[in-house]
Scaffold this motif. Structure first.
Motif, mmCIF file in Angstrom:
data_model
loop_
_atom_site.group_PDB
_atom_site.id
_atom_site.type_symbol
_atom_site.label_atom_id
_atom_site.label_comp_id
_atom_site.label_asym_id
_atom_site.label_seq_id
_atom_site.Cartn_x
_atom_site.Cartn_y
_atom_site.Cartn_z
ATOM 1 N N LEU A 85 0.827 -1.213 0.000
ATOM 2 C CA LEU A 85 0.000 0.000 0.000
ATOM 3 C C LEU A 85 0.863 1.266 0.000
ATOM 4 N N ILE A 86 1.930 1.243 0.840
ATOM 5 C CA ILE A 86 2.818 2.409 0.889
ATOM 6 C C ILE A 86 3.490 2.630 -0.459
ATOM 7 N N SER A 87 3.946 1.529 -1.082
ATOM 8 C CA SER A 87 4.579 1.623 -2.401
ATOM 9 C C SER A 87 3.601 2.159 -3.438
ATOM 10 N N SER A 88 2.369 1.702 -3.360
ATOM 11 C CA SER A 88 1.356 2.134 -4.331
ATOM 12 C C SER A 88 1.037 3.620 -4.186
ATOM 13 N N VAL A 89 0.989 4.089 -2.945
ATOM 14 C CA VAL A 89 0.721 5.513 -2.706
ATOM 15 C C VAL A 89 1.815 6.374 -3.328
ATOM 16 N N PHE A 90 3.074 5.979 -3.073
ATOM 17 C CA PHE A 90 4.195 6.738 -3.653
ATOM 18 C C PHE A 90 4.162 6.668 -5.185
ATOM 19 N N GLN A 91 3.805 5.484 -5.713
ATOM 20 C CA GLN A 91 3.710 5.326 -7.168
ATOM 21 C C GLN A 91 2.640 6.268 -7.745
ATOM 22 N N PHE A 92 1.493 6.312 -7.091
ATOM 23 C CA PHE A 92 0.395 7.162 -7.563
ATOM 24 C C PHE A 92 0.770 8.646 -7.494
ATOM 25 N N ILE A 93 1.410 9.069 -6.389
ATOM 26 C CA ILE A 93 1.828 10.463 -6.236
ATOM 27 C C ILE A 93 2.847 10.833 -7.305
ATOM 28 N N ARG A 131 -7.207 4.406 -15.513
ATOM 29 C CA ARG A 131 -7.577 4.319 -14.099
ATOM 30 C C ARG A 131 -7.334 2.938 -13.510
ATOM 31 N N SER A 132 -7.405 1.945 -14.365
ATOM 32 C CA SER A 132 -7.234 0.562 -13.870
ATOM 33 C C SER A 132 -5.791 0.262 -13.471
ATOM 34 N N PHE A 133 -4.858 1.172 -13.857
ATOM 35 C CA PHE A 133 -3.444 0.893 -13.600
ATOM 36 C C PHE A 133 -3.163 0.701 -12.104
ATOM 37 N N ILE A 134 -3.681 1.613 -11.291
ATOM 38 C CA ILE A 134 -3.361 1.553 -9.865
ATOM 39 C C ILE A 134 -3.904 0.287 -9.225
ATOM 40 N N VAL A 135 -5.092 -0.157 -9.683
ATOM 41 C CA VAL A 135 -5.674 -1.390 -9.137
ATOM 42 C C VAL A 135 -4.833 -2.600 -9.538
ATOM 43 N N LEU A 136 -4.479 -2.636 -10.838
ATOM 44 C CA LEU A 136 -3.650 -3.741 -11.313
ATOM 45 C C LEU A 136 -2.273 -3.731 -10.658
ATOM 46 N N TYR A 137 -1.736 -2.513 -10.452
ATOM 47 C CA TYR A 137 -0.409 -2.384 -9.834
ATOM 48 C C TYR A 137 -0.421 -2.972 -8.426
ATOM 49 N N ILE A 138 -1.435 -2.603 -7.653
ATOM 50 C CA ILE A 138 -1.536 -3.105 -6.277
ATOM 51 C C ILE A 138 -1.685 -4.628 -6.281
ATOM 52 N N GLY A 139 -2.538 -5.133 -7.195
ATOM 53 C CA GLY A 139 -2.783 -6.575 -7.250
ATOM 54 C C GLY A 139 -1.534 -7.370 -7.597
ATOM 55 N N TRP A 140 -0.873 -6.957 -8.706
ATOM 56 C CA TRP A 140 0.306 -7.710 -9.137
ATOM 57 C C TRP A 140 1.487 -7.555 -8.173
ATOM 58 N N LEU A 141 1.643 -6.379 -7.568
ATOM 59 C CA LEU A 141 2.715 -6.183 -6.592
ATOM 60 C C LEU A 141 2.480 -7.052 -5.354
ATOM 61 N N GLY A 142 1.205 -7.132 -4.941
ATOM 62 C CA GLY A 142 0.873 -7.986 -3.796
ATOM 63 C C GLY A 142 1.204 -9.446 -4.076
#
Length: 540
Positions: A11-19, A30-41
């Protein structure tokens, strides 16, 4: 805990990525952030899961099957502590959970080891036990110095928690640290001093390829003598004892550990002079360690003639046959109770020392004695008694609140006996430095606490009064004005008292007559030989 840490990191990584993307004004769906969180997890969790599967799987948390894990505090955030913590996490069979770590290094405070917080140094132990509801403490610092170990254990004892510890540094060096190696904290851990070290090469040099006889080989000291001698490759080990069960167990043990060693076990009393002579004639030992003796002070007070028969005349039989058969060296195991004795056992051992010194004056055999105090865990000693009393729910019996004793572990005492034997030139009384004396009341309280109980509440301590012949304070083993140092700082030579052989022989004849005629005045006869012996009134 690991799962939540991974989720937090994702989650922390995703927040920094989004910022970062927003600041750079990159056009992304828009789907990028959802996919990013899913695949990173998945990328973070999957490799960890596979590793645990390959290692045999992680145990199911006890909370999920209706059982509450026992909360454990780990002391030591070093390599050994890290391994133990990981073992706790990965084991399917450990029904405990390490919830906090203690370490004296301020740099580690506030950090995490495998997801478990390092909450502070030793001053935080008591506070953290309450905060985390700790029931058990594991000490995992194999390199800790004895006095530091004692200090930490003393703090932990006040919490009432059960304690476990790692055996030592060698397991860490060999990368052999496992949960199964944890043991309960033992009373030896509270001695607060470095273990006695000996020069193993000097011991081996005079034991190797020799025929060695040990009398009283089934006893606490005698059996440990046999174990350590067996390690030094003697040509033959001859064990004499009059108690068959102990001798048999030792024979089986040595057979398992040293199948190549020629071990002879003979059931005979050292009082049987004819049989002792036959044994010396048949086996012709090079070295003799004489550990056979009656040692229980109160029992011997009520059976003084038996004490003299076994201790004094048993020693005479062995010493005489050692001289007759040309033994190179005979070592007598003596006691600090021979110093200004207040009981018949101590007086008998003082006479044994005099026998040894007298024979040394008239024989080519080198006769020496080694004098030391109490050993932890020996048969009939206070430590096994306290353990039994605690198991039975008390009371723990202490003779007097101020009584003190010197203590050493059995392996330490025996290794020093062997070293003293290597130093021997004939006629010496070697004295082992036993360190600082221990108050028996403190010993009893510590043992109760080590059992996870509270002295005076869970287990009563009862004072029974001094027993017949018992001293309140042990004599100092070493008189600074009357000692000679050896190469080992823990071994000293007491200056021998000159013995008039003719006068000694006459008094020994009188003692023999009084002993075997069961003379009621045996103590007065003993006092003629040992003037410093204080006779105490015994009520039958």
């Amino acid at each position: 805990m690991d799962f939540f840490n991974v989720v937090k990191a994702v989650l922390i990584s995703s927040v920094f990525q989004f910022i970062g993307i927003h600041m750079l004004a990159w056009p992304i769906p828009r789907s990028f952030i959802v996919l990013y969180i899913g695949w990173l997890g998945i990328a973070a969790v999957f490799p960890r899961m596979m590793i645990r599967i390959l290692r045999g799987g992680r145990r199911i948390p006890l909370q999920t099957i209706g059982k509450q894990a026992i909360p454990v505090m780990l002391i030591g955030a070093g390599e050994a502590g890290s391994i133990i913590l990981q073992e706790f996490k990965n084991s399917k069979f450990v029904e405990k959970e390490i919830v906090c770590v203690i370490d004296d290094d301020p740099k580690k405070w506030g950090t995490f080891i495998h997801g478990v917080p390092v909450v502070g140094g030793r001053r935080k132990i008591t506070q953290s036990v309450v905060r985390f509801g700790i029931q058990e403490i594991v000490l995992a610092i194999p390199t800790l110095k004895p006095h530091e170990r004692k200090n930490i254990i003393n703090i932990c004892q006040q919490t009432g928690c059960k304690m476990s510890t790692l055996p030592g540094i060698y397991q860490l060096i060999n990368c052999d640290v496992k949960v199964s190696m944890l043991r309960d904290v033992q009373i030896e851990d509270l001695l607060g001093r470095e273990a006695v070290r000996t020069d193993l090469e000097s011991i081996m040099s005079y034991v190797k390829d020799q025929k060695v006889m040990v009398t009283g080989g089934g006893g606490s000291i005698g059996s440990e003598l046999c174990r350590q001698i067996a390690d030094d490759q003697p040509k033959q080990l001859i064990i004499i004892d009059n108690y068959e069960n102990a001798a048999y167990e030792l024979q089986m043990e040595l057979g398992r550990k040293h199948p190549e060693l020629d071990v002879i076990v003979l059931i005979v009393s050292v009082q049987n002079r004819r049989k002792i002579r036959e044994i010396f004639e048949q086996y012709k030992p090079d070295l003799v360690f004489h550990a056979a003796a009656h040692k229980h002070v109160p029992l011997m007070e009520y059976s003084p003639c038996e004490a003299i028969k076994n201790n004094v005349f048993g020693t005479m039989n062995v010493a005489s046959e050692a001289n007759r058969s040309g033994v190179k060296r005979m070592v007598l195991i003596s006691t600090d109770k021979a110093v200004r004795p207040t009981n018949i056992m101590g007086a008998s051992k003082r006479i044994c020392e005099m026998v040894i010194q007298t024979y040394n004056q008239r024989s080519k055999t080198e006769y020496v004695a080694v004098r030391f105090g109490n050993v932890l865990g020996s048969n009939g000693s206070v430590v096994p008694l306290f353990k039994q009393q605690i198991r039975e729910g008390g009371p723990v019996t202490v003779t007097h609140p101020d009584i003190i004793r010197y203590f050493m572990t059995i392996p330490e005492a025996v290794s020093l006996v062997l070293q003293a034997g290597a130093y021997a030139q004939g006629g010496e009384i070697f004295i082992l430095d036993m360190g600082e004396p221990v108050k028996i009341l403190d010993l009893a309280e510590n043992m109760i606490r080590l059992s996870g109980l509270v002295p005076g509440e869970d287990i009563e301590i009862k004072f029974t009064g001094l027993r017949p012949g018992e001293k309140l304070y042990e004599e100092l083993l070493i008189d600074d004005d009357n000692k000679k140092e050896t190469a080992n700082k823990r071994i000293f030579i007491g200056q021998p008292i000159k013995i008039d052989e003719a006068e000694f022989d006459e008094k020994m004849k009188e003692l023999e007559k009084a002993t075997f005629s069961e003379d009621e005045n045996i103590r007065q006869v003993v006092k003629k030989l040992v003037p410093e012996y204080t006779i105490q009134q015994i009520n039958n």
